[in-house]
Design a protein around this motif. Sequence first.
Motif, PDB file in Angstrom:
ATOM      1  N   THR A 163      27.274 -32.755  22.635  1.00  0.00           N
ATOM      2  CA  THR A 163      28.683 -32.706  23.494  1.00  0.00           C
ATOM      3  C   THR A 163      28.509 -31.368  24.517  1.00  0.00           C
ATOM      4  OG1 THR A 163      30.964 -32.153  23.228  1.00  0.00           O
ATOM      5  CG2 THR A 163      29.348 -31.193  21.210  1.00  0.00           C
ATOM      6  N   TYR A 212      26.433 -33.921   9.280  1.00  0.00           N
ATOM      7  CA  TYR A 212      25.184 -35.004   9.357  1.00  0.00           C
ATOM      8  C   TYR A 212      24.281 -34.388   8.218  1.00  0.00           C
ATOM      9  CZ  TYR A 212      26.558 -36.170  13.975  1.00  0.00           C
ATOM     10  OH  TYR A 212      27.513 -36.700  14.980  1.00  0.00           O
ATOM     11  N   ASP A 230      29.580 -42.522  12.248  1.00  0.00           N
ATOM     12  CA  ASP A 230      29.898 -41.058  12.596  1.00  0.00           C
ATOM     13  C   ASP A 230      30.258 -40.441  11.437  1.00  0.00           C
ATOM     14  OD1 ASP A 230      30.449 -38.513  13.623  1.00  0.00           O
ATOM     15  OD2 ASP A 230      31.977 -39.343  15.357  1.00  0.00           O
ATOM     16  N   ASN A 267      31.430 -37.504  11.038  1.00  0.00           N
ATOM     17  CA  ASN A 267      32.643 -36.871  11.222  1.00  0.00           C
ATOM     18  C   ASN A 267      33.874 -37.536  11.270  1.00  0.00           C
ATOM     19  OD1 ASN A 267      34.343 -34.624  11.970  1.00  0.00           O
ATOM     20  ND2 ASN A 267      34.137 -34.867  13.975  1.00  0.00           N
ATOM     21  N   SER A 298      22.689 -43.980  17.860  1.00  0.00           N
ATOM     22  CA  SER A 298      23.484 -43.976  16.822  1.00  0.00           C
ATOM     23  C   SER A 298      23.765 -42.508  16.199  1.00  0.00           C
ATOM     24  CB  SER A 298      22.955 -44.988  15.793  1.00  0.00           C
ATOM     25  OG  SER A 298      23.021 -46.139  16.448  1.00  0.00           O
ATOM     26  N   ASN A 299      24.698 -42.169  15.790  1.00  0.00           N
ATOM     27  CA  ASN A 299      24.958 -40.928  15.256  1.00  0.00           C
ATOM     28  C   ASN A 299      23.873 -40.755  14.174  1.00  0.00           C
ATOM     29  OD1 ASN A 299      28.000 -41.940  15.683  1.00  0.00           O
ATOM     30  ND2 ASN A 299      27.564 -39.923  16.059  1.00  0.00           N
ATOM     31  N   ALA A 357      19.330 -38.165  13.219  1.00  0.00           N
ATOM     32  CA  ALA A 357      20.658 -37.768  13.294  1.00  0.00           C
ATOM     33  C   ALA A 357      20.993 -36.838  14.440  1.00  0.00           C
ATOM     34  CB  ALA A 357      21.041 -36.730  12.088  1.00  0.00           C
ATOM     35  N   THR A 358      21.826 -37.496  15.617  1.00  0.00           N
ATOM     36  CA  THR A 358      21.950 -36.957  16.765  1.00  0.00           C
ATOM     37  C   THR A 358      23.629 -36.695  17.072  1.00  0.00           C
ATOM     38  OG1 THR A 358      20.179 -38.341  17.623  1.00  0.00           O
ATOM     39  CG2 THR A 358      21.558 -37.435  19.310  1.00  0.00           C
ATOM     40  N   MET A 359      24.028 -35.334  17.496  1.00  0.00           N
ATOM     41  CA  MET A 359      25.114 -34.979  18.016  1.00  0.00           C
ATOM     42  C   MET A 359      24.898 -34.063  19.168  1.00  0.00           C
ATOM     43  SD  MET A 359      27.913 -32.821  18.375  1.00  0.00           S
ATOM     44  CE  MET A 359      26.944 -31.505  17.949  1.00  0.00           C
TER      45      MET A 359
END
Length: 376
Positions: A168, A196, A282, A284, A267-268, A164-166
Amino acid sequence: MGEPVNREKPLRVGIIGCGKIVAQYLESFRRLQDVQLTAVADIDMERANAVAAEWNDGGAGEGGVRAVGVEELLAAPDVDLVLNLTIPAAHAEVALAAIAAGKAVYGEKPLAATTAEARRVLDAAREAGVVVGCAPDTVLGTGIQTARKAIDDGLIGAPVAATATMVTPGHERWHPNPDFYYLPGGGPLLDMGPYYVTALVTLLGPVVSVIGAASHTRAERVIGSGPREGERIPVEIDTHVTGVLVHESGVLSTLVMSFDAVATHSSNIEVHGPQGTLAVPDPNHFDGETRLFRLGGSEWETLPVSAGYVGSGRGYGIADLASTPEGQEPRAGGLLAFHALDVMESLLDSAHSGKSVAVTSRAERPSAVPLTSQEG
């Protein structure tokens, strides 16, 4: 003692906190037949008045919506549930006040700034006999639910791992008042992590232990838009957090949450099994494509939408709560939100101690959402 939510008629909702996120809830409430907005409140009455005017000008809701003070909303007989859209640091205080007034409560994520505060909320609700729900309800949409059905149908075999990757550069670039993102209760993990972690629990079940690492790269940030553009604000939290979640099932999920990076090709969420890999949309968002790469295949295939609330948005968790049989935990319920918060807090504890940390809370994997329309 408060009364359980009345499920014989539309659930009457009062909103406390009329900031930026409220617009997304209003959009959903205009479509949901099981939810009736009756009142809004904010410490800034100008904002409450603006939200009420926007709603009433749109012609939604019989009799319109009134802007009131917080205390008046808590005492209102036509409010069954308080939607708590305040900043994270105030989530517990407002939730406890709503519960003390005999109201059910549904909050924006996280459930509270700490698990200690969140436990007080759940204990008070249990004693009062009222229901607690909490965002994110994005996991009830067609995106995550279609991915869950693919897992439940065995399309990848028994899951063994997930990522799981986010990433920003930081919310101060676009948010006009981003201070709370960089104070305790904020940061990439507590701000974006709930989406996530809740999605991972929905897909793969509860977490039993974590090991993490974190960094705090800058002492201040610069606001990039709005009337405060150029103003410097302090950073009091970790802005890059990573770690491994060990699920009760044995699945290992690797999590990366960052306000320090620029972009990623990842990928998210991806879920891996011996028969294939799922690229999950995603968390979110409520929709999005679920893609599958099968063992022996040559390319990704997009799975048809097969589960979840169609066309959903923020607030659908409240409609789901309104239709949950009395005595059952809502899908977007307080126990799941507490578990997600416990996982995240434990991950930060592990990052600071350098040791694996057991997650002592448990939350049942919520029941699946069949392909459903909630609109009236």
